[in-house]
Design a protein around this motif. Structure first.
Motif, PDB file in Angstrom:
ATOM      1  N   LEU A  78      -3.055 -97.316   8.041  1.00 33.81           N
ATOM      2  CA  LEU A  78      -3.554 -96.341   7.171  1.00 33.81           C
ATOM      3  C   LEU A  78      -2.854 -96.038   6.072  1.00 33.81           C
ATOM      4  CD1 LEU A  78      -5.082 -93.799  10.122  1.00 33.81           C
ATOM      5  CD2 LEU A  78      -6.369 -95.352   8.690  1.00 33.81           C
ATOM      6  N   PRO A  79      -3.378 -95.563   4.916  1.00 36.95           N
ATOM      7  CA  PRO A  79      -2.659 -94.952   3.808  1.00 36.95           C
ATOM      8  C   PRO A  79      -2.132 -93.746   4.103  1.00 36.95           C
ATOM      9  CG  PRO A  79      -4.986 -95.275   3.287  1.00 36.95           C
ATOM     10  CD  PRO A  79      -4.883 -95.726   4.683  1.00 36.95           C
ATOM     11  N   GLU A  80      -1.138 -93.095   3.239  1.00 41.88           N
ATOM     12  CA  GLU A  80      -0.672 -92.014   3.691  1.00 41.88           C
ATOM     13  C   GLU A  80      -1.446 -90.867   3.896  1.00 41.88           C
ATOM     14  OE1 GLU A  80       2.737 -91.240   4.218  1.00 41.88           O
ATOM     15  OE2 GLU A  80       3.302 -93.230   4.326  1.00 41.88           O
ATOM     16  N   ASP A  81      -2.502 -90.745   2.908  1.00 38.32           N
ATOM     17  CA  ASP A  81      -3.456 -89.735   3.004  1.00 38.32           C
ATOM     18  C   ASP A  81      -4.272 -89.497   4.186  1.00 38.32           C
ATOM     19  OD1 ASP A  81      -4.660 -92.082   1.913  1.00 38.32           O
ATOM     20  OD2 ASP A  81      -6.069 -91.064   0.542  1.00 38.32           O
ATOM     21  N   LYS A  82      -4.526 -90.587   4.693  1.00 39.07           N
ATOM     22  CA  LYS A  82      -5.429 -90.588   5.953  1.00 39.07           C
ATOM     23  C   LYS A  82      -4.668 -90.260   7.320  1.00 39.07           C
ATOM     24  CE  LYS A  82      -9.182 -92.536   4.016  1.00 39.07           C
ATOM     25  NZ  LYS A  82     -10.477 -92.280   4.174  1.00 39.07           N
ATOM     26  N   GLN A  83      -3.205 -90.064   7.173  1.00 41.32           N
ATOM     27  CA  GLN A  83      -2.610 -89.891   8.568  1.00 41.32           C
ATOM     28  C   GLN A  83      -2.813 -88.522   9.007  1.00 41.32           C
ATOM     29  OE1 GLN A  83       1.457 -91.245   8.036  1.00 41.32           O
ATOM     30  NE2 GLN A  83       0.733 -93.295   7.487  1.00 41.32           N
ATOM     31  N   ASN A  84      -2.773 -88.378  10.419  1.00 40.05           N
ATOM     32  CA  ASN A  84      -3.087 -86.803  10.830  1.00 40.05           C
ATOM     33  C   ASN A  84      -2.224 -86.991  12.114  1.00 40.05           C
ATOM     34  OD1 ASN A  84      -3.776 -84.596  12.099  1.00 40.05           O
ATOM     35  ND2 ASN A  84      -6.011 -84.930  11.749  1.00 40.05           N
ATOM     36  N   ILE A  85      -0.860 -86.557  12.234  1.00 41.76           N
ATOM     37  CA  ILE A  85      -0.157 -86.495  13.292  1.00 41.76           C
ATOM     38  C   ILE A  85      -0.565 -85.685  14.565  1.00 41.76           C
ATOM     39  CG2 ILE A  85       2.313 -85.800  13.933  1.00 41.76           C
ATOM     40  CD1 ILE A  85       2.993 -86.413  11.194  1.00 41.76           C
ATOM     41  N   THR A  86      -1.133 -84.598  14.332  1.00 39.00           N
ATOM     42  CA  THR A  86      -1.766 -83.848  15.286  1.00 39.00           C
ATOM     43  C   THR A  86      -2.938 -84.529  16.113  1.00 39.00           C
ATOM     44  OG1 THR A  86      -1.296 -81.690  13.957  1.00 39.00           O
ATOM     45  CG2 THR A  86      -2.544 -81.392  15.939  1.00 39.00           C
ATOM     46  N   ARG A  87      -3.585 -85.103  15.610  1.00 42.60           N
ATOM     47  CA  ARG A  87      -4.662 -85.899  16.058  1.00 42.60           C
ATOM     48  C   ARG A  87      -4.114 -87.135  17.022  1.00 42.60           C
ATOM     49  NH1 ARG A  87      -7.209 -89.374  12.113  1.00 42.60           N
ATOM     50  NH2 ARG A  87      -5.444 -90.645  12.770  1.00 42.60           N
ATOM     51  N   ASP A  88      -3.122 -87.798  16.350  1.00 39.46           N
ATOM     52  CA  ASP A  88      -2.483 -88.912  16.962  1.00 39.46           C
ATOM     53  C   ASP A  88      -1.662 -88.200  18.219  1.00 39.46           C
ATOM     54  OD1 ASP A  88      -3.376 -90.519  15.011  1.00 39.46           O
ATOM     55  OD2 ASP A  88      -1.401 -90.481  13.951  1.00 39.46           O
ATOM     56  N   ILE A  89      -1.073 -87.362  18.284  1.00 43.29           N
ATOM     57  CA  ILE A  89      -0.425 -86.650  19.223  1.00 43.29           C
ATOM     58  C   ILE A  89      -1.595 -86.354  20.467  1.00 43.29           C
ATOM     59  CG2 ILE A  89       1.037 -84.932  20.414  1.00 43.29           C
ATOM     60  CD1 ILE A  89       2.670 -85.226  17.574  1.00 43.29           C
ATOM     61  N   TRP A  90      -2.669 -85.969  20.114  1.00 45.81           N
ATOM     62  CA  TRP A  90      -3.618 -85.376  21.168  1.00 45.81           C
ATOM     63  C   TRP A  90      -4.151 -86.486  21.859  1.00 45.81           C
ATOM     64  CZ3 TRP A  90      -3.311 -81.328  23.838  1.00 45.81           C
ATOM     65  CH2 TRP A  90      -3.041 -80.112  23.321  1.00 45.81           C
TER      66      TRP A  90
END
Length: 119
Positions: A78-90
């Motif tokens: 994924l490019p930088e603008d599409k990353q979502n750390i909260t979603r990945d952790i959940w």
């Protein structure tokens, strides 16, 4: 920068896979020693907490593996603008929790047995 990002992502995926529930065959070498070590540490506080501590340690090692795999995949794909750390952790938390609940239920229903030296 792209090569470093891909190498870091590949390393996270590899290490995460070893800890994740996707590598059930590798539990003996990674997750169970981590879980037993966690349970042993918790049993210093209260000796009756060994088995619950082992289950929690197993769950935490699975969560860590799933989250590491997701971070690695996000780094690579994924490019930088599409990353979502909260979603990945959940997502990692939910997947590993579901897997650990299933394993704990199988042990509770005596489909899987706890080794005799642990009881």
């Amino acid at each position: 920068m792209s090569l470093f990002k891909n190498l870091r992502g590949g390393a996270l995926i590899s290490l995460g896979y070893m800890l994740s529930p996707l590598s059930w065959w590798n539990d003996l070498f990674f997750n169970l020693p981590i879980a037993l070590g966690f349970g042993y540490g918790v049993s210093w506080i209260n000796p009756h907490w060994f088995i619950p501590g082992t289950i929690i340690g197993y769950w935490l090692s699975n969560v860590l593996g799933m989250v590491m795999m997701q971070f690695g995949a996000v780094n690579i794909f994924l490019p930088e603008d599409k990353q979502n750390i909260t979603r990945d952790i959940w997502m990692g938390f939910g997947g590993a929790t579901l897997y650990t609940v299933i394993v704990a239920a199988l042990v509770y229903c005596h489909v899987l047995d706890i080794p005799a030296f642990l009881t």
